[in-house]
Scaffold this motif. Structure first.
Motif, short mmCIF file in Angstrom:
data_model
loop_
_atom_site.label_atom_id
_atom_site.label_comp_id
_atom_site.label_asym_id
_atom_site.label_seq_id
_atom_site.Cartn_x
_atom_site.Cartn_y
_atom_site.Cartn_z
N LEU A 59 -102.25 45.95 90.49
CA LEU A 59 -102.29 46.72 91.74
C LEU A 59 -101.10 46.44 92.64
CD1 LEU A 59 -106.10 46.51 92.57
CD2 LEU A 59 -104.87 48.15 91.15
N ARG A 60 -100.18 45.61 92.19
CA ARG A 60 -98.94 45.33 92.93
C ARG A 60 -97.80 45.35 91.94
NH1 ARG A 60 -97.24 46.27 97.88
NH2 ARG A 60 -97.46 44.62 99.41
N GLU A 61 -96.69 45.93 92.32
CA GLU A 61 -95.54 46.06 91.43
C GLU A 61 -94.99 44.70 91.04
OE1 GLU A 61 -91.26 48.44 91.25
OE2 GLU A 61 -92.39 48.33 93.13
N ASN A 62 -94.73 44.52 89.77
CA ASN A 62 -94.17 43.29 89.24
C ASN A 62 -92.65 43.40 89.23
OD1 ASN A 62 -93.53 40.99 87.82
ND2 ASN A 62 -94.62 41.55 85.96
N MET A 63 -91.98 42.54 89.96
CA MET A 63 -90.52 42.53 90.03
C MET A 63 -89.94 41.41 89.18
SD MET A 63 -90.31 45.12 92.02
CE MET A 63 -88.52 45.21 92.20
N ASN A 64 -90.69 40.94 88.20
CA ASN A 64 -90.30 39.79 87.38
C ASN A 64 -89.34 40.21 86.27
OD1 ASN A 64 -90.30 37.11 86.47
ND2 ASN A 64 -92.05 37.47 85.13
N TYR A 65 -88.19 40.77 86.66
CA TYR A 65 -87.22 41.29 85.71
C TYR A 65 -86.34 40.19 85.13
CZ TYR A 65 -88.10 46.09 87.32
OH TYR A 65 -88.66 47.30 87.61
N THR A 66 -86.00 40.34 83.88
CA THR A 66 -84.94 39.52 83.30
C THR A 66 -83.60 40.05 83.80
OG1 THR A 66 -84.68 40.95 81.38
CG2 THR A 66 -86.28 39.14 81.20
N ILE A 79 -78.14 47.52 92.80
CA ILE A 79 -78.05 46.07 92.63
C ILE A 79 -76.84 45.79 91.77
CG2 ILE A 79 -79.63 46.06 90.65
CD1 ILE A 79 -80.65 43.31 91.70
N THR A 80 -75.99 44.90 92.22
CA THR A 80 -74.75 44.63 91.49
C THR A 80 -75.02 43.77 90.26
OG1 THR A 80 -74.25 42.59 92.68
CG2 THR A 80 -73.50 44.67 93.69
N GLU A 81 -74.04 43.73 89.37
CA GLU A 81 -74.18 42.87 88.19
C GLU A 81 -74.30 41.42 88.62
OE1 GLU A 81 -71.83 41.64 84.07
OE2 GLU A 81 -71.24 43.46 85.14
N GLU A 82 -73.52 41.03 89.61
CA GLU A 82 -73.59 39.65 90.10
C GLU A 82 -74.99 39.31 90.61
OE1 GLU A 82 -71.52 36.76 93.51
OE2 GLU A 82 -70.93 38.88 93.35
N GLU A 83 -75.59 40.24 91.34
CA GLU A 83 -76.95 40.01 91.86
C GLU A 83 -77.98 39.96 90.72
OE1 GLU A 83 -76.45 42.07 96.27
OE2 GLU A 83 -76.88 43.32 94.50
N GLY A 88 -82.13 37.57 88.37
CA GLY A 88 -82.96 37.91 87.22
C GLY A 88 -83.52 36.69 86.51
N ARG A 89 -84.62 36.89 85.82
CA ARG A 89 -85.27 35.80 85.09
C ARG A 89 -84.45 35.42 83.86
NH1 ARG A 89 -89.37 38.41 83.26
NH2 ARG A 89 -89.16 38.16 81.00
N PRO A 94 -87.25 31.26 86.91
CA PRO A 94 -88.01 32.49 87.15
C PRO A 94 -87.15 33.50 87.92
CG PRO A 94 -88.64 30.83 88.75
CD PRO A 94 -87.69 30.16 87.78
N ALA A 95 -87.58 34.72 87.91
CA ALA A 95 -86.89 35.74 88.71
C ALA A 95 -87.15 35.50 90.19
CB ALA A 95 -87.39 37.12 88.33
N ASN A 96 -86.18 35.83 91.00
CA ASN A 96 -86.37 35.83 92.46
C ASN A 96 -86.88 37.22 92.83
OD1 ASN A 96 -86.17 35.86 95.27
ND2 ASN A 96 -84.34 34.57 95.28
N GLN A 97 -88.20 37.40 92.69
CA GLN A 97 -88.78 38.73 92.82
C GLN A 97 -88.59 39.32 94.21
OE1 GLN A 97 -92.51 39.60 90.79
NE2 GLN A 97 -92.55 37.50 90.01
N MET A 98 -88.70 38.49 95.24
CA MET A 98 -88.54 39.00 96.60
C MET A 98 -87.12 39.51 96.84
SD MET A 98 -89.18 37.12 100.30
CE MET A 98 -90.94 36.94 100.00
N ALA A 99 -86.14 38.75 96.40
CA ALA A 99 -84.74 39.17 96.57
C ALA A 99 -84.47 40.47 95.81
CB ALA A 99 -83.80 38.06 96.11
#
Length: 226
Positions: A59-66, A79-83, A88-89, A94-99
């Motif tokens: 019920l909440r979006e998962n931002m846990n991207y590699t 989002i830039t390649e550097e970011e 990214g995970r 772990p991924a910085n999901q908030m950022a």
């Protein structure tokens, strides 16, 4: 058109019968409130809700991207390649999901810039993953539910169902379904534009789910007829 919790419908929605029994009254109430009653439209709405929420569980979006997932999913102006490599995970962190959320959703749908934290606060929520402060404000205005000040309310089951039905009706997705087809609905939900030439994420799977849900609903209602 009645919504009945049956094993066939649970299978079509890729959830358990126990879960569907819990969700059925909330889904039926929300569908009635926003006049999603015709069989093909109800099936389309349910299929999209089930897909977006992974069977009524997420019920909440998962931002846990590699790192690779970020690079492939979002354009470089978002989002830039550097970011991507920074947040990214990886196997080491772990991924910085908030950022990630604050960056990719910055300046979209009424959101402020990354330091406002609107991207994280108003990331996808509810059964159809309502996203951006503009949508949260509009949903609040329509229902009186204070999701702008309290965005966490979006994951309460009744609110999750009502937000999905409100979004469907507010964006005329029943009309889009009837005039442009189910894939256009998928693109409206996933890409924000029903006329996009780019396929929605998992477009074929969404369509197959819609067909299965239609069959299950029709079979259940035939079984109720004397």
């Amino acid at each position: 058109m009645n919504l009945l919790a049956t094993p066939a419908l649970a299978k079509a929605l890729q959830t358990t019968l126990a879960s569907l029994n819990l969700w059925e009254p909330l889904l039926a109430k929300a569908a009635k409130e926003f006049n999603i009653v015709e069989s093909h439209e109800l099936a389309a709405w349910l299929a999209q809700c089930a897909h977006e929420s992974m069977g009524f569980k997420a019920l909440r979006e998962n931002m846990n991207y590699t790192v690779d997932g970020l690079l492939k999913t979002f354009a470089r102006h978002r989002i830039t390649e550097e970011e991507c490599r920074k947040w990214g995970r990886t196997s080491d962190r772990p991924a910085n999901q908030m950022a990630i959320a604050n960056r990719v959703y910055a300046g979209r749908g009424g959101n402020g810039q990354p330091d406002s934290e609107d991207g994280w606060r108003y990331r996808g929520g509810g059964l159809i993953h309502l996203t951006h402060i503009g949508n949260y404000r509009a949903f609040e205005a329509a229902t009186g539910i204070p999701v702008v000040a309290q965005p966490g309310l979006i994951i309460q089951p009744e609110v999750a169902a009502r937000s999905a039905a409100w979004y469907w009706k507010a964006n005329n997705l029943g009309y889009v379904l009837g005039s442009k087809g189910f894939n256009a609905v998928s693109r409206a939900i996933n890409l924000g534009n029903w006329a996009s030439k780019t396929p929605a994420l998992h477009e074929k799977e969404r369509y197959a789910k819609w067909e299965a849900v239609q069959g299950a609903i029709e079979a259940a209602n035939r079984g109720r007829q004397p």
